[in-house]
Design a protein around this motif. Structure first.
Motif, PDB file in Angstrom:
ATOM      1  N   ARG A   1      31.205 -41.195  -1.211  1.00 21.95           N
ATOM      2  CA  ARG A   1      29.857 -40.336  -1.681  1.00 21.95           C
ATOM      3  C   ARG A   1      29.164 -40.940  -2.787  1.00 21.95           C
ATOM      4  O   ARG A   1      27.869 -41.258  -3.001  1.00 21.95           O
ATOM      5  CB  ARG A   1      30.309 -38.867  -1.854  1.00 21.95           C
ATOM      6  N   PRO A   2      29.771 -41.200  -3.911  1.00 20.82           N
ATOM      7  CA  PRO A   2      29.018 -41.904  -4.943  1.00 20.82           C
ATOM      8  C   PRO A   2      28.294 -43.171  -4.778  1.00 20.82           C
ATOM      9  O   PRO A   2      27.469 -43.480  -5.633  1.00 20.82           O
ATOM     10  CB  PRO A   2      30.031 -41.973  -6.157  1.00 20.82           C
ATOM     11  N   GLU A   3      28.492 -43.917  -3.889  1.00 21.84           N
ATOM     12  CA  GLU A   3      28.007 -45.234  -3.536  1.00 21.84           C
ATOM     13  C   GLU A   3      26.955 -45.201  -2.383  1.00 21.84           C
ATOM     14  O   GLU A   3      26.417 -46.379  -2.053  1.00 21.84           O
ATOM     15  CB  GLU A   3      28.982 -46.297  -3.068  1.00 21.84           C
TER      16      GLU A   3
ATOM     17  N   ALA B   1      33.917 -34.437   6.249  1.00 24.34           N
ATOM     18  CA  ALA B   1      35.100 -34.078   5.713  1.00 24.34           C
ATOM     19  C   ALA B   1      35.228 -34.682   4.229  1.00 24.34           C
ATOM     20  O   ALA B   1      35.985 -33.891   3.222  1.00 24.34           O
ATOM     21  CB  ALA B   1      36.383 -34.954   6.378  1.00 24.34           C
ATOM     22  N   ASP B   2      34.829 -35.718   3.853  1.00 23.44           N
ATOM     23  CA  ASP B   2      34.746 -36.331   2.365  1.00 23.44           C
ATOM     24  C   ASP B   2      33.251 -36.774   2.094  1.00 23.44           C
ATOM     25  O   ASP B   2      33.231 -37.526   0.973  1.00 23.44           O
ATOM     26  CB  ASP B   2      35.817 -37.569   2.291  1.00 23.44           C
ATOM     27  N   PHE B   3      32.226 -36.600   2.702  1.00 21.79           N
ATOM     28  CA  PHE B   3      30.939 -37.080   2.684  1.00 21.79           C
ATOM     29  C   PHE B   3      30.908 -38.507   2.421  1.00 21.79           C
ATOM     30  O   PHE B   3      29.792 -38.967   1.825  1.00 21.79           O
ATOM     31  CB  PHE B   3      30.485 -36.387   1.269  1.00 21.79           C
ATOM     32  N   SER B   4      31.689 -39.181   3.059  1.00 26.64           N
ATOM     33  CA  SER B   4      31.553 -40.677   2.987  1.00 26.64           C
ATOM     34  C   SER B   4      30.683 -41.169   4.322  1.00 26.64           C
ATOM     35  O   SER B   4      30.408 -40.544   5.399  1.00 26.64           O
ATOM     36  CB  SER B   4      32.806 -41.394   3.303  1.00 26.64           C
ATOM     37  N   LEU B   5      30.101 -42.519   4.190  1.00 24.06           N
ATOM     38  CA  LEU B   5      29.565 -43.284   5.294  1.00 24.06           C
ATOM     39  C   LEU B   5      30.629 -44.244   5.896  1.00 24.06           C
ATOM     40  O   LEU B   5      31.130 -44.714   5.170  1.00 24.06           O
ATOM     41  CB  LEU B   5      28.469 -43.926   4.672  1.00 24.06           C
ATOM     42  N   ILE B   6      30.546 -44.262   7.281  1.00 25.16           N
ATOM     43  CA  ILE B   6      31.405 -45.028   7.987  1.00 25.16           C
ATOM     44  C   ILE B   6      30.639 -45.918   8.835  1.00 25.16           C
ATOM     45  O   ILE B   6      29.742 -45.428   9.562  1.00 25.16           O
ATOM     46  CB  ILE B   6      32.292 -44.162   9.096  1.00 25.16           C
ATOM     47  N   ASP B   7      30.688 -47.279   8.582  1.00 27.57           N
ATOM     48  CA  ASP B   7      29.823 -48.333   9.387  1.00 27.57           C
ATOM     49  C   ASP B   7      30.764 -49.187   9.976  1.00 27.57           C
ATOM     50  O   ASP B   7      31.416 -50.135   9.349  1.00 27.57           O
ATOM     51  CB  ASP B   7      29.142 -48.909   8.064  1.00 27.57           C
TER      52      ASP B   7
END
Length: 455
Positions: free
Chosen positions: A22-24, A160-166
């Motif tokens: 998330r911070p990135e 679930a963790d607000f991440s980005l998946i690429d």
């Protein structure tokens, strides 16, 4: 990371994805639809995976406001329906769940698998001659990424963790302003030829360059569009031309030979000059539509398709006139002929084709400015659209600019001024027969032109 301009392979997709915490990244829940968040959180609460995916993620990363939000999950459509009472399942070719919140619909799709099942299975992915007929085999998120069309649409936002998946270097392509298909481009276009139209749409919408290997097959595969249902092509064309960049879309479709497959009669007209000048009406009409959309003004498919088909209708109309038909009948015959041809390619619903034909039929009637006819015409429900159509024709040099200016003045004039304007038109028309010698008059001689024959 993959080297630029290389198409993503299945092996690359299967490898570990790039996960951006998330911070990135710049996606904030504050910019995501409240209803989409409700769906994501509820699926997570029921122990399903839940990801925002596709154009919504792409547009958020680009700083655009998404028009809609799609969700991808490992829950089957039936399980989604059990979770949401306000859910409807749609589609046979691609089974989807639509969760309704008033006028907003959140589309929920189950992760697609990559297995091609044997013929006769009900819940599978089946193909014929390279085309996907049904894609209801479910799989993992990694397999689902492989089933996406363009890398920039294969990005997942994990609630679930607000991440980005690429999985497909979509972030790199967004940074580079590059549109790239996942997998072998020709194979992907053959699986679903509408992807060629989507390539044009995304390139124009995002201002991206189509990567070379993704672009090359576009010049040779336009004929595949003939296998697509005409009703589906209508829906795709609305997305193409009613999104504010229709003129650019039109130019790219012609560049790749796609426009001629969709509108062969119009393309045939545009390929020829009229009295030594190129035909500009379609370009002007699409530019006008783009302007209206940017100004948040209303647009209608009736006017759009009226513009796209006018050139062949106009030419057939003039041929019927030259053959002795009265203007009304000539326009009816021309419109019927072109619409019948076009309907087998792109199915225009009657709620749009009928007003489209009214706009056309009013063009010769707008040339009749005497008596009470103008007053009756301005009260016609299609008058404003027909008038706008006339103005575009005048700007393109295809209609008399003075005629368009007269109708502009007539709409703004008072009742007394309108009476003066129509009386002047009537006097000018009545003088014509008196200039003829009595022996020269022939039955119907005053009804051979568009003006007289349009009533």
């Amino acid at each position: 990371m993959q080297e630029p301009f290389q198409n993503t392979s299945p092996d690359a997709i299967a490898a570990s994805p790039l996960i951006v915490p998330r911070p990135e990244h710049g996606i904030s829940r504050a910019n995501i639809s409240e209803n989409a968040l409700k769906v994501l959180y509820r699926l997570k609460q029921e122990n399903f995976q839940a990801h925002l995916v596709g154009g919504g993620v792409r547009d958020l990363l680009l700083g655009h406001e998404p028009k809609d939000f799609d969700v991808a999950t490992d829950a089957t459509p039936e399980q989604v329906r059990q979770v949401f009472r306000n859910c409807r399942l749609i589609g046979r070719r691609f089974r989807l769940a639509h969760v309704h919140f008033g006028r907003e619909i959140i589309e929920v799709a189950t992760f697609r698998g990559t297995t091609v099942a044997s013929e006769g299975d009900d819940n599978d992915r089946q193909m014929e001659n390279g085309r996907i007929l049904r894609d209801n085999t479910y799989g993992t998120i990694a397999e689902d990424a492989l089933r996406r069309d363009f890398t920039v649409n294969a990005l997942y936002y994990n609630i679930a963790d607000f991440s980005l998946i690429d999985y497909a270097d979509g972030l790199e392509d967004i940074k580079a302003g590059r549109l790239r298909l996942i997998g072998d481009p020709e194979q992907r276009y053959r699986e679903d030829p509408v992807r060629m139209l989507r390539a044009v749409r995304f390139a124009c919408k995002l201002g991206f360059t189509i990567e070379r290997q993704t672009e090359e097959p576009l010049f040779n595969l336009a004929h595949l569009l003939a296998d697509i249902a005409p009703a589906r092509l209508f829906d795709e064309l609305i997305k193409l031309f009613h999104s504010g960049y229709g003129l650019g879309v039109f130019e790219k479709l012609r560049q790749y030979g796609l426009f001629g497959e969709l509108f062969p009669a119009t393309e045939d007209c545009l390929a020829r000059e009229d009295q030594g000048f190129p035909l500009t009406f379609v370009s002007r009409g699409l530019a006008n539509t783009d302007k209206r959309l940017h100004e948040d003004k209303s647009v209608t498919p009736a006017f759009l398709f009226g513009v796209l088909l006018w050139e062949p209708v106009r030419q057939r109309f003039e041929e019927y006139l030259a053959g002795g038909e009265a203007a009304n009948e000539a326009m009816f015959l021309a419109a019927s002929e072109i619409c019948t041809q076009q309907q087998s390619l792109v199915a225009i619903p009657k709620r749009f084709s009928l007003p489209m034909r009214e706009i056309w039929s009013m063009q010769p009637r707008l040339e009749q400015r005497d008596g009470k006819r103008p007053q009756r015409l301005v009260t016609h429900p299609r008058f404003r659209a027909a008038y706008d159509f006339l103005v575009l024709r005048a700007e393109a040099g295809e209609a008399d600019p003075e005629l368009a200016a007269w109708w502009t003045r007539f709409q703004e004039a008072s009742g007394a001024e309108r009476a003066t304007m129509t009386e002047g038109s009537a006097k000018r028309r009545r003088r014509r027969p008196r200039r003829r010698k009595s022996g020269d008059a022939t039955p119907g001689a005053d009804a051979t032109g568009v003006v007289k024959g349009g009533g």
